[in-house]
Design a protein around this motif. Structure first.
Motif, PDB file in Angstrom:
ATOM      1  N   MET A   1      -6.815   2.973   2.834  1.00  0.00           N
ATOM      2  CA  MET A   1      -6.009   3.852   2.002  1.00  0.00           C
ATOM      3  C   MET A   1      -5.247   4.815   2.911  1.00  0.00           C
ATOM      4  SD  MET A   1      -7.188   6.202  -1.238  1.00  0.00           S
ATOM      5  CE  MET A   1      -7.744   4.917  -2.305  1.00  0.00           C
ATOM      6  N   PRO A   2      -3.937   4.965   2.696  1.00  0.00           N
ATOM      7  CA  PRO A   2      -3.163   5.840   3.576  1.00  0.00           C
ATOM      8  C   PRO A   2      -3.553   7.300   3.373  1.00  0.00           C
ATOM      9  CG  PRO A   2      -1.800   5.154   1.732  1.00  0.00           C
ATOM     10  CD  PRO A   2      -3.110   4.394   1.628  1.00  0.00           C
ATOM     11  N   SER A   3      -3.262   8.097   4.369  1.00  0.00           N
ATOM     12  CA  SER A   3      -3.595   9.517   4.268  1.00  0.00           C
ATOM     13  C   SER A   3      -2.830  10.194   3.134  1.00  0.00           C
ATOM     14  CB  SER A   3      -3.323  10.213   5.597  1.00  0.00           C
ATOM     15  OG  SER A   3      -1.947  10.101   5.922  1.00  0.00           O
ATOM     16  N   ASP A   4      -1.731   9.623   2.737  1.00  0.00           N
ATOM     17  CA  ASP A   4      -0.913  10.199   1.661  1.00  0.00           C
ATOM     18  C   ASP A   4      -1.179   9.542   0.302  1.00  0.00           C
ATOM     19  OD1 ASP A   4       0.538  12.102   3.261  1.00  0.00           O
ATOM     20  OD2 ASP A   4       1.601  10.403   4.139  1.00  0.00           O
ATOM     21  N   ALA A   5      -2.272   8.802   0.192  1.00  0.00           N
ATOM     22  CA  ALA A   5      -2.561   8.076  -1.047  1.00  0.00           C
ATOM     23  C   ALA A   5      -2.625   8.995  -2.256  1.00  0.00           C
ATOM     24  CB  ALA A   5      -3.860   7.285  -0.908  1.00  0.00           C
ATOM     25  N   ALA A  33      -2.785  17.593  -4.976  1.00  0.00           N
ATOM     26  CA  ALA A  33      -1.558  17.385  -4.192  1.00  0.00           C
ATOM     27  C   ALA A  33      -0.788  18.701  -4.080  1.00  0.00           C
ATOM     28  CB  ALA A  33      -0.698  16.305  -4.837  1.00  0.00           C
ATOM     29  N   PRO A  34      -1.160  19.529  -3.113  1.00  0.00           N
ATOM     30  CA  PRO A  34      -0.489  20.823  -2.972  1.00  0.00           C
ATOM     31  C   PRO A  34       1.025  20.713  -2.778  1.00  0.00           C
ATOM     32  CG  PRO A  34      -2.287  20.604  -1.371  1.00  0.00           C
ATOM     33  CD  PRO A  34      -2.205  19.335  -2.130  1.00  0.00           C
ATOM     34  N   GLN A  35       1.476  19.573  -2.235  1.00  0.00           N
ATOM     35  CA  GLN A  35       2.917  19.373  -2.031  1.00  0.00           C
ATOM     36  C   GLN A  35       3.679  19.324  -3.361  1.00  0.00           C
ATOM     37  OE1 GLN A  35       0.364  17.326  -1.203  1.00  0.00           O
ATOM     38  NE2 GLN A  35       0.851  16.093   0.591  1.00  0.00           N
ATOM     39  N   GLU A 112       2.132   3.916  -6.965  1.00  0.00           N
ATOM     40  CA  GLU A 112       0.739   3.550  -7.214  1.00  0.00           C
ATOM     41  C   GLU A 112       0.312   2.405  -6.298  1.00  0.00           C
ATOM     42  OE1 GLU A 112      -0.582   3.014 -11.241  1.00  0.00           O
ATOM     43  OE2 GLU A 112       0.639   4.703 -11.925  1.00  0.00           O
ATOM     44  N   PHE A 113       1.198   1.446  -6.105  1.00  0.00           N
ATOM     45  CA  PHE A 113       0.908   0.339  -5.184  1.00  0.00           C
ATOM     46  C   PHE A 113       0.640   0.879  -3.780  1.00  0.00           C
ATOM     47  CE2 PHE A 113       2.731  -2.530  -1.969  1.00  0.00           C
ATOM     48  CZ  PHE A 113       1.855  -3.599  -2.076  1.00  0.00           C
ATOM     49  N   ALA A 114       1.490   1.768  -3.303  1.00  0.00           N
ATOM     50  CA  ALA A 114       1.304   2.356  -1.970  1.00  0.00           C
ATOM     51  C   ALA A 114      -0.014   3.125  -1.901  1.00  0.00           C
ATOM     52  CB  ALA A 114       2.477   3.267  -1.629  1.00  0.00           C
ATOM     53  N   THR A 154       6.992  11.940   3.669  1.00  0.00           N
ATOM     54  CA  THR A 154       5.883  11.150   4.225  1.00  0.00           C
ATOM     55  C   THR A 154       6.348   9.862   4.890  1.00  0.00           C
ATOM     56  OG1 THR A 154       5.485   9.807   2.237  1.00  0.00           O
ATOM     57  CG2 THR A 154       4.354  11.962   2.392  1.00  0.00           C
ATOM     58  N   LEU A 155       7.575   9.466   4.638  1.00  0.00           N
ATOM     59  CA  LEU A 155       8.057   8.169   5.134  1.00  0.00           C
ATOM     60  C   LEU A 155       8.577   8.290   6.553  1.00  0.00           C
ATOM     61  CD1 LEU A 155       9.904   6.976   1.929  1.00  0.00           C
ATOM     62  CD2 LEU A 155       7.572   6.438   2.670  1.00  0.00           C
ATOM     63  N   PRO A 156       8.415   7.228   7.322  1.00  0.00           N
ATOM     64  CA  PRO A 156       8.957   7.255   8.685  1.00  0.00           C
ATOM     65  C   PRO A 156      10.476   7.370   8.637  1.00  0.00           C
ATOM     66  CG  PRO A 156       8.189   5.048   8.129  1.00  0.00           C
ATOM     67  CD  PRO A 156       7.794   5.945   7.001  1.00  0.00           C
TER      68      PRO A 156
END
Length: 163
Positions: A1-5, A33-35, A112-114, A154-156
């Protein structure tokens, strides 16, 4: 699971129609999600009917703020990008199926997939469209822009080959 899940799952909730279930989850969303607190705080103090009407106005599928990623190509909703079947194929590769309630390229479904798989390919492939959507939401002055701000952050960074 990514850190940003958690962020992706919360952003998916923010970008769905604000029904009673959405309102019930606002306190949890705000803490998890504080962001997204700016958006969650706005949604919490906005009348339910007003928030729902605003959502419908902003995300009218025929307008300039559509949440269906296959409608975006190079930031232009008039030039379609990858077909929705590509989204379905990627979901199946990860053992998931779309619910059928929305098309598979619906941004909340992609988020949701990500969140569930850690696979950011669809978000990265559509970064240009997401950035254009974010910009248009910012120009409109809608609180939904802060949700796209958080996701895009969050995206590169994009490369010349992505454009």
């Amino acid at each position: 699971m990514p850190s940003d899940a958690v962020l992706y799952q919360a952003a998916a909730l923010c970008l769905t129609y604000p029904d009673d279930d959405f309102r019930a989850r606002l306190p949890l969303l705000r803490e998890a999600a504080p962001q997204l607190r700016e958006f969650a705080d706005h949604a919490a103090v906005t009348d339910a009917q007003e928030l729902a009407a605003h959502y419908v106005q902003v995300f009218d599928p025929t307008g300039r703020h559509g949440l269906y990623l296959s409608r975006w190509r190079d930031g232009d909703t008039r030039r379609p990008g990858m077909p929705p079947a590509r989204f379905e194929d990627l979901y199946r590769e990860h053992g998931l199926e779309s619910s059928g309630e929305e098309l598979p390229d619906f941004l909340p479904a992609v988020l949701e997939f990500a969140a569930r798989t850690g696979n950011l390919d669809l978000l990265v492939e559509h970064r240009d469209g997401l950035e254009h959507l974010r910009s248009r939401l910012t120009d409109r002055g809608t609180p939904y822009a802060s949700v796209l701000d958080a996701v895009c952050a969050t995206l590169p960074p994009g490369t010349a080959g992505d454009r």
